[in-house]
Design an enzyme around this catalytic site. Structure first.
Site, PDB file in Angstrom:
ATOM      1  N   HIS A   1      -3.618 -31.943  19.900  1.00 39.60           N
ATOM      2  CA  HIS A   1      -2.607 -32.123  20.142  1.00 39.60           C
ATOM      3  C   HIS A   1      -1.389 -31.400  20.189  1.00 39.60           C
ATOM      4  O   HIS A   1      -0.363 -31.857  20.524  1.00 39.60           O
ATOM      5  CB  HIS A   1      -2.309 -32.836  18.984  1.00 39.60           C
ATOM      6  CG  HIS A   1      -3.284 -34.242  18.268  1.00 39.60           C
ATOM      7  ND1 HIS A   1      -3.437 -35.356  18.923  1.00 39.60           N
ATOM      8  CD2 HIS A   1      -3.933 -33.628  17.621  1.00 39.60           C
ATOM      9  CE1 HIS A   1      -4.636 -35.537  19.293  1.00 39.60           C
ATOM     10  NE2 HIS A   1      -5.333 -35.183  17.518  1.00 39.60           N
TER      11      HIS A   1
ATOM     12  N   LYS B   1       0.528  -1.344  -0.051  1.00 37.33           N
ATOM     13  CA  LYS B   1       0.287  -0.232   0.132  1.00 37.33           C
ATOM     14  C   LYS B   1       0.919   1.291   0.157  1.00 37.33           C
ATOM     15  O   LYS B   1       0.606   1.976  -0.854  1.00 37.33           O
ATOM     16  CB  LYS B   1      -0.774  -0.210   1.143  1.00 37.33           C
ATOM     17  CG  LYS B   1      -1.889   1.106   1.286  1.00 37.33           C
ATOM     18  CD  LYS B   1      -2.755   1.310   2.733  1.00 37.33           C
ATOM     19  CE  LYS B   1      -3.212   2.812   2.408  1.00 37.33           C
ATOM     20  NZ  LYS B   1      -5.002   2.057   4.153  1.00 37.33           N
TER      21      LYS B   1
ATOM     22  N   LYS C   1      10.518  -0.547  13.651  1.00 34.44           N
ATOM     23  CA  LYS C   1      10.982  -0.176  12.648  1.00 34.44           C
ATOM     24  C   LYS C   1      12.177   1.301  12.319  1.00 34.44           C
ATOM     25  O   LYS C   1      13.024   1.360  12.015  1.00 34.44           O
ATOM     26  CB  LYS C   1       9.855   0.716  11.102  1.00 34.44           C
ATOM     27  CG  LYS C   1       8.341  -0.424  11.202  1.00 34.44           C
ATOM     28  CD  LYS C   1       7.510   0.298   9.967  1.00 34.44           C
ATOM     29  CE  LYS C   1       6.748  -0.776  10.219  1.00 34.44           C
ATOM     30  NZ  LYS C   1       5.147  -0.236   9.303  1.00 34.44           N
TER      31      LYS C   1
ATOM     32  N   GLU D   1      -4.412  -5.888  14.549  1.00 27.95           N
ATOM     33  CA  GLU D   1      -3.572  -4.812  14.618  1.00 27.95           C
ATOM     34  C   GLU D   1      -4.958  -3.198  14.685  1.00 27.95           C
ATOM     35  O   GLU D   1      -4.831  -2.716  14.866  1.00 27.95           O
ATOM     36  CB  GLU D   1      -3.229  -4.878  12.557  1.00 27.95           C
ATOM     37  CG  GLU D   1      -2.018  -3.631  12.587  1.00 27.95           C
ATOM     38  CD  GLU D   1      -1.594  -4.083  11.570  1.00 27.95           C
ATOM     39  OE1 GLU D   1      -1.604  -4.024  10.806  1.00 27.95           O
ATOM     40  OE2 GLU D   1       0.007  -3.794  11.578  1.00 27.95           O
TER      41      GLU D   1
ATOM     42  N   GLY E   1      -4.335  -1.314   5.457  1.00 26.52           N
ATOM     43  CA  GLY E   1      -4.041  -2.550   4.562  1.00 26.52           C
ATOM     44  C   GLY E   1      -4.600  -3.847   5.147  1.00 26.52           C
ATOM     45  O   GLY E   1      -4.656  -4.907   4.296  1.00 26.52           O
ATOM     46  N   ARG E   2      -5.403  -4.127   6.597  1.00 29.58           N
ATOM     47  CA  ARG E   2      -5.817  -5.606   6.491  1.00 29.58           C
ATOM     48  C   ARG E   2      -7.012  -5.871   6.281  1.00 29.58           C
ATOM     49  O   ARG E   2      -7.795  -6.644   6.975  1.00 29.58           O
ATOM     50  CB  ARG E   2      -5.231  -5.980   7.849  1.00 29.58           C
ATOM     51  CG  ARG E   2      -5.995  -4.521   9.113  1.00 29.58           C
ATOM     52  CD  ARG E   2      -5.337  -4.259  10.849  1.00 29.58           C
ATOM     53  NE  ARG E   2      -6.324  -2.787  11.124  1.00 29.58           N
ATOM     54  CZ  ARG E   2      -5.382  -1.476  10.854  1.00 29.58           C
ATOM     55  NH1 ARG E   2      -4.007  -1.439  10.175  1.00 29.58           N
ATOM     56  NH2 ARG E   2      -6.138  -1.052  12.134  1.00 29.58           N
TER      57      ARG E   2
ATOM     58  N   GLU F   1      10.896  -4.405   3.791  1.00 25.23           N
ATOM     59  CA  GLU F   1      10.592  -6.158   3.735  1.00 25.23           C
ATOM     60  C   GLU F   1      10.509  -6.053   1.904  1.00 25.23           C
ATOM     61  O   GLU F   1      11.342  -6.762   1.547  1.00 25.23           O
ATOM     62  CB  GLU F   1       9.852  -6.811   4.522  1.00 25.23           C
ATOM     63  CG  GLU F   1      10.134  -6.694   6.631  1.00 25.23           C
ATOM     64  CD  GLU F   1       9.788  -5.548   6.716  1.00 25.23           C
ATOM     65  OE1 GLU F   1       9.086  -4.742   5.750  1.00 25.23           O
ATOM     66  OE2 GLU F   1      10.080  -5.566   8.347  1.00 25.23           O
TER      67      GLU F   1
HETATM   68  O1  F6P Z   1       2.138  -3.406  10.174  1.00 29.89           O
HETATM   69  C1  F6P Z   1       2.045  -2.517   9.397  1.00 29.89           C
HETATM   70  C2  F6P Z   1       2.060  -2.493   7.939  1.00 29.89           C
HETATM   71  O2  F6P Z   1       1.448  -1.262   7.816  1.00 29.89           O
HETATM   72  C3  F6P Z   1       0.474  -3.202   8.137  1.00 29.89           C
HETATM   73  O3  F6P Z   1      -0.548  -2.133   8.114  1.00 29.89           O
HETATM   74  C4  F6P Z   1       0.016  -3.587   6.539  1.00 29.89           C
HETATM   75  O4  F6P Z   1      -0.428  -4.404   6.071  1.00 29.89           O
HETATM   76  C5  F6P Z   1       1.288  -4.211   6.845  1.00 29.89           C
HETATM   77  O5  F6P Z   1       2.469  -2.783   6.959  1.00 29.89           O
HETATM   78  C6  F6P Z   1       2.565  -3.520   5.241  1.00 29.89           C
HETATM   79  O6  F6P Z   1       1.974  -2.052   4.931  1.00 29.89           O
HETATM   80  P1  F6P Z   1       2.262  -2.020   3.229  1.00 29.89           P
HETATM   81  O7  F6P Z   1       1.661  -2.834   2.389  1.00 29.89           O
HETATM   82  O8  F6P Z   1       2.377  -0.817   2.925  1.00 29.89           O
HETATM   83  O9  F6P Z   1       3.723  -2.195   2.555  1.00 29.89           O
END
Ligand code: F6P
Length: 534
Positions: free
Chosen positions: A376, A201, A502, A345, A259-260, A207
């Protein structure tokens, strides 16, 4: 904050604390009818929850006092619901049928949603038909989906839930910054037949950008530069950043999609390619059915509201700060991880919308595992641990049609039954003696074989796991999460809590570069850093 309604709920819960769930069925003959709901292909049974009729009444009074219906209207009307980021929250607009007229902060948005959906449909159909090929003219065989959090968990869940066993186009997901994740995903892949979709987003997530860089290099090593654009695309709310990164094309969504809550958007493009447009449309339609129910059903017959109230009753009324989610279907094994982000979140917050301390427990710790695996692993504690952890069983009836001898749903029902009825020490002792134990042996072992019982659970049944029932299930949890946020009076749609880590990680990386921990580091972090960089 409706203090009186909260006080009444807490008082009702204190009165219910010792009530035996099982006895409620005789004390209240309409209990099963009152506490089961059927919506959008889901049968929801809340009758094994701890509340008595008085408890439920107090919970519904709280929902009214918190003006759930008014806040629901604000969300669907695209008002500024996400107060700290000044945004609307309109994931329902993403799944609404063509012709809807959603507005975000007054701006009409449905036309652009429909335009992106049409782009997704056309692109996915072109890939699946072989009309859209890779640079060498060969059809795509694999999609590599790169993303994390909401840009990963939802699509992964959809794919695991709905994928064919032997898909024409396979999906691989990479989220972790650990190179092992990418290495495993690339096993057996041919760059000439692989499409890389970078999903982010913000298009700033470290990452994802590092993994995208690695995937881009992997492609570039095998493809002509002019061919890259066909193999490396982006899905984002920041299309300029994606283009600057080298994405051939981007599918956009807007900042009013959390995002979620974004799996209804182009974030799930990989699944549209893997499953086909009709399946994805069915997924959207299932959620639309749930949206309609959420908007129209009275509170006491409203599934998201009733699930939220049952959870509030456990968490805030009976001080049970955890919940286990047990999907009794291998295809739903990712659901607990998805719900962890969706719920924790969204509602893992300690201040109200006005910035004052919320003053109570909010989101429970959500954890779980597919059934029967969890039996289990940690169900020992759920049955005999000192603390009560409410359980949620998601049961897919047809899972057994292929293997009728599979006792999958029988296990789920038995677990819920055992949690409710338990086993008294006297029963345990009698059983021990009946199995040949001496009186002394029975006295010694009986306490260990006693089950306190009276442990609450919810069951959510579906006949089959289809795109429609999956969409309805996820929308059910989204709206439950929203209602809980209203009751706790918190902002369910920002996530400032992920920022500090972060920032500190970036500062530590500077120390790693110099090899010497900065002076203000605490002794533990400094020592660990020295060991890791020695
Ligand atoms: O964990 C923080 C966050 O911003 C989430 O809310 C989001 O889904 C994820 O990192 C990935 O963010 P992006 O879609 O901006 O890479």
């Amino acid at each position: 904050m409706p203090h009186a309604a909260w006080a009444e709920l807490e008082a009702a819960a204190r009165r219910d604390a010792d009530a035996r769930i099982q006895e409620q069925f005789t004390a209240d003959p309409d209990r099963l009818t009152r506490l089961t709901l059927d919506v959008a292909g889901l049968h929801i049974d809340l009758s094994k929850q701890s509340w008595t009729q008085a408890g439920l009444k107090a919970a519904l009074a709280l929902a009214r006092a918190c003006e759930v219906e008014g806040r629901r209207a604000a969300l669907f009307n695209g008002e500024e619901v996400n107060l700290t980021e000044g945004r609307a929250v309109l994931h329902p607009a993403l799944r609404a049928p063509d012709g809807a007229a959603f507005h975000a902060l007054g701006e009409p948005v449905s036309a652009e949603v429909e335009a992106v959906r049409a782009e997704m449909k056309a692109y996915a159909e072109a890939l699946r038909s072989g009309n859209e090929t890779g640079a060498s003219g060969r059809p795509f065989k694999t999609v590599l989906h790169i993303g994390i959090g909401g840009s990963d968990l939802g699509p992964r869940l959809i794919w695991d839930a709905l994928r064919p066993l032997d898909p024409a186009i396979d999906l691989r997901f990479v989220a972790n910054i650990d190179p092992r994740d990418m290495a495993e995903a690339l096993i057996g892949l041919d760059p000439e037949t692989t499409l890389v979709i970078v999903v982010s987003k913000s298009f700033t997530t470290q990452e994802t950008l590092l993994n995208a860089q690695a995937a881009k290099a992997w492609l570039a090593a095998a493809l002509p530069a002019e061919g890259m654009a066909k193999h490396f695309i982006g899905v984002t709310a920041a299309p300029d950043k994606a283009a600057a990164f080298g994405c051939g094309r981007t599918f956009a969504f807007r900042d009013w999609v959390g995002g979620r809550y974004s799996l209804w958007s182009a974030v799930s493009l990989s699944c549209v390619i893997g499953l086909g447009w009709d399946a994805f449309l069915g997924f959207l339609d299932g959620a639309v059915d749930l949206d309609r129910h959420f908007l129209e059903a009275p509170l006491e017959r409203n599934a998201p509201v009733m699930l939220a109230l049952a959870e509030i009753y456990n968490v805030d009324g009976l001080h049970r700060p955890a919940r286990t989610v047990a999907p009794y279907a291998h295809a739903l094994r990712r659901l607990p991880a998805f719900l962890q982000q969706l719920e924790m979140e969204s509602n893992g917050k300690r201040v109200r919308c006005d910035g004052s301390p919320v003053g109570r427990q909010t989101c429970p710790i959500v954890f779980g595992e597919a059934g029967t695996n969890g039996q289990h692993a940690f169900f020992q504690q759920i049955h005999q641990g000192p603390q009560v952890v409410p359980s949620e069983f998601i049961i897919v009836a047809s899972t057994n049609q292929r293997t009728l001898e599979s006792p999958l749903w029988a296990n789920a029902l038995a677990q819920a039954q055992a949690l409710m009825q338990g086993k008294t020490e006297a029963q345990a002792r009698t059983e021990l003696i009946a199995s040949g134990a001496s009186e002394d042996e029975a006295d010694r072992l009986a306490p260990h074989k006693t089950f306190p019982g009276n442990r609450p659970s919810t069951a959510i049944l579906m006949e089959r796991l289809t795109p429609q029932t999956l969409g309805a299930l996820i929308a059910l949890y989204e709206h439950k999460t929203f209602v809980e946020g209203v009751l706790w009076d918190i902002n369910s749609f920002d996530q400032w809590g992920v920022e500090l880590g972060k920032v500190l990680a970036k500062a530590l990386l500077k120390d790693v570069a110099t090899g010497t921990p900065s002076a203000d580091l605490d002794p533990s972090t400094a020592d660990l850093l020295r060991r890791l960089t020695a």
